[in-house]
Design a protein around this motif. Structure first.
Motif, PDB file in Angstrom:
ATOM      1  N   GLY A   1      -0.942   5.712  -6.386  1.00 58.54           N
ATOM      2  CA  GLY A   1      -1.775   5.375  -7.527  1.00 58.54           C
ATOM      3  C   GLY A   1      -2.969   4.544  -7.139  1.00 58.54           C
ATOM      4  N   PRO A   2      -3.945   4.458  -7.996  1.00 60.02           N
ATOM      5  CA  PRO A   2      -5.165   3.713  -7.675  1.00 60.02           C
ATOM      6  C   PRO A   2      -4.944   2.220  -7.774  1.00 60.02           C
ATOM      7  CG  PRO A   2      -5.253   4.540  -9.919  1.00 60.02           C
ATOM      8  CD  PRO A   2      -3.996   5.094  -9.315  1.00 60.02           C
ATOM      9  N   GLY A   3      -5.789   1.510  -7.064  1.00 64.77           N
ATOM     10  CA  GLY A   3      -5.809   0.067  -7.192  1.00 64.77           C
ATOM     11  C   GLY A   3      -4.705  -0.655  -6.463  1.00 64.77           C
ATOM     12  N   VAL A   4      -3.915   0.022  -5.644  1.00 67.52           N
ATOM     13  CA  VAL A   4      -2.795  -0.670  -5.015  1.00 67.52           C
ATOM     14  C   VAL A   4      -3.239  -1.621  -3.937  1.00 67.52           C
ATOM     15  CG1 VAL A   4      -1.138   1.139  -5.523  1.00 67.52           C
ATOM     16  CG2 VAL A   4      -2.402   1.208  -3.378  1.00 67.52           C
ATOM     17  N   ASN A   5      -4.454  -1.467  -3.439  1.00 71.51           N
ATOM     18  CA  ASN A   5      -4.906  -2.355  -2.382  1.00 71.51           C
ATOM     19  C   ASN A   5      -5.790  -3.479  -2.877  1.00 71.51           C
ATOM     20  OD1 ASN A   5      -3.501  -0.992  -0.485  1.00 71.51           O
ATOM     21  ND2 ASN A   5      -5.214   0.239   0.223  1.00 71.51           N
ATOM     22  N   ILE A   6      -5.940  -3.616  -4.170  1.00 69.84           N
ATOM     23  CA  ILE A   6      -6.764  -4.698  -4.694  1.00 69.84           C
ATOM     24  C   ILE A   6      -6.132  -6.019  -4.304  1.00 69.84           C
ATOM     25  CG2 ILE A   6      -7.662  -5.825  -6.752  1.00 69.84           C
ATOM     26  CD1 ILE A   6      -7.589  -3.102  -8.122  1.00 69.84           C
ATOM     27  N   GLN A   7      -6.926  -6.872  -3.703  1.00 67.52           N
ATOM     28  CA  GLN A   7      -6.460  -8.211  -3.371  1.00 67.52           C
ATOM     29  C   GLN A   7      -6.962  -9.190  -4.429  1.00 67.52           C
ATOM     30  OE1 GLN A   7      -7.216  -9.370   0.699  1.00 67.52           O
ATOM     31  NE2 GLN A   7      -6.537  -7.397   1.480  1.00 67.52           N
ATOM     32  N   TYR A   8      -6.066 -10.051  -4.838  1.00 70.07           N
ATOM     33  CA  TYR A   8      -6.390 -11.069  -5.831  1.00 70.07           C
ATOM     34  C   TYR A   8      -6.446 -12.414  -5.121  1.00 70.07           C
ATOM     35  CZ  TYR A   8      -5.241  -7.335  -9.038  1.00 70.07           C
ATOM     36  OH  TYR A   8      -5.228  -6.142  -9.710  1.00 70.07           O
ATOM     37  N   PHE A   9      -7.516 -13.130  -5.376  1.00 69.67           N
ATOM     38  CA  PHE A   9      -7.797 -14.344  -4.626  1.00 69.67           C
ATOM     39  C   PHE A   9      -7.531 -15.613  -5.418  1.00 69.67           C
ATOM     40  CE2 PHE A   9      -9.866 -13.056  -0.686  1.00 69.67           C
ATOM     41  CZ  PHE A   9     -10.111 -11.721  -0.926  1.00 69.67           C
TER      42      PHE A   9
ATOM     43  N   PRO B   1       0.809  -1.218   0.000  1.00 70.50           N
ATOM     44  CA  PRO B   1       0.000   0.000   0.000  1.00 70.50           C
ATOM     45  C   PRO B   1       0.839   1.263   0.000  1.00 70.50           C
ATOM     46  CG  PRO B   1       0.061  -0.934   2.186  1.00 70.50           C
ATOM     47  CD  PRO B   1       0.737  -1.914   1.275  1.00 70.50           C
TER      48      PRO B   1
END
Lengths: 118, 114
Positions: free
Chosen positions: A101-109, A97
């Motif tokens: 920039g945007p989207g840095v906290n998106i978790q991929y499962f 984090p």
């Protein structure tokens, strides 16, 4: 595409067994997470790791431990499995984090491991 | 503790109609929100995200609306299709160092009727 791979889709274990759930990600993500998912309760965080050999307890760490010896791999360990640990286990990864920039906290499962403890 | 929740556990819509899935959050320090879709037998998939400096963000057939005044988040799906049938989760996060994990709501099941 980001790929998070969980080693088993289904596991059946006996009470008291030691259980290892493995997760590997291929996107060089700093953060990795273990959740359990139960009907009506959503996803609950067990442990997460923000770097190799680093770990932090989540909301429900009791009865679990984790290991992160390599950046791409995060293992969840049930030292002595109990019937109340029957659940769907989900692994996720994300970028640090600290990046702008945007989207840095998106978790991929990953696809999940359905564990039954008998 | 503070948590993220959903108003409706199950939403049934006709194919072609628009769907609206709602979510309430209670952590006023949260400044980043994500919607996930989880199909049967799969892990959650990212749909769309929004930061607290925005009140609306659009993607392909999806729009997320954020109302910080009442701490409410919604996901709108236009022209709902059978492939949209799934469980939808909202999640919140406080950006920046110190908190990297997401807090998830309990989910809403969307059923699309043909």
């Amino acid at each position: 595409d980001v790929k998070v791979t969980q080693s088993s889709r289904y596991l059946v274990k006996r009470t008291g067994e030691k259980v290892f759930l493995e997760c590997v990600q291929d996107m060089d993500h700093e953060n990795m997470f273990w959740y359990r998912q139960d009907p009506g309760l959503g996803l609950r965080l067990i442990y997460f790791s923000y770097d190799v050999k680093m770990k932090e307890k989540g909301d429900i760490p009791e009865g679990y431990s984790v290991s992160r010896e390599k950046k791409e791999r995060f293992s969840l360990i049930l030292e002595s499995a109990s019937t109340n640990q029957t659940s769907m286990y989900l692994c996720a990864s994300s970028l640090s984090p600290g990046l702008a920039g945007p989207g840095v906290n998106i978790q991929y499962f990953g696809a999940g491991t359905r564990l039954s403890v008998l | 503790g503070e948590s993220v929740g959903l108003h409706l556990p199950t939403l049934s819509v006709q194919e072609g109609d628009n769907s609206i899935i709602n979510c309430a959050y209670s952590n006023s320090a949260s400044d980043y929100f994500i919607w996930y879709k989880q199909e049967s037998g799969k892990g959650p998939q990212f749909i769309i995200d929004i930061r607290s400096n925005m009140d609306k963000r659009q993607g392909q057939r999806v729009t997320v609306l954020l109302n910080k005044t009442v701490k409410h988040l919604s996901l709108q799906i236009a022209a709902t299709q059978p492939g949209d049938s799934a469980v939808y989760f909202c999640a919140e996060n406080m950006s920046g160092p110190g908190r990297r994990a997401l807090t998830f709501g309990s989910g809403t099941r969307l059923q699309v009727q043909p």
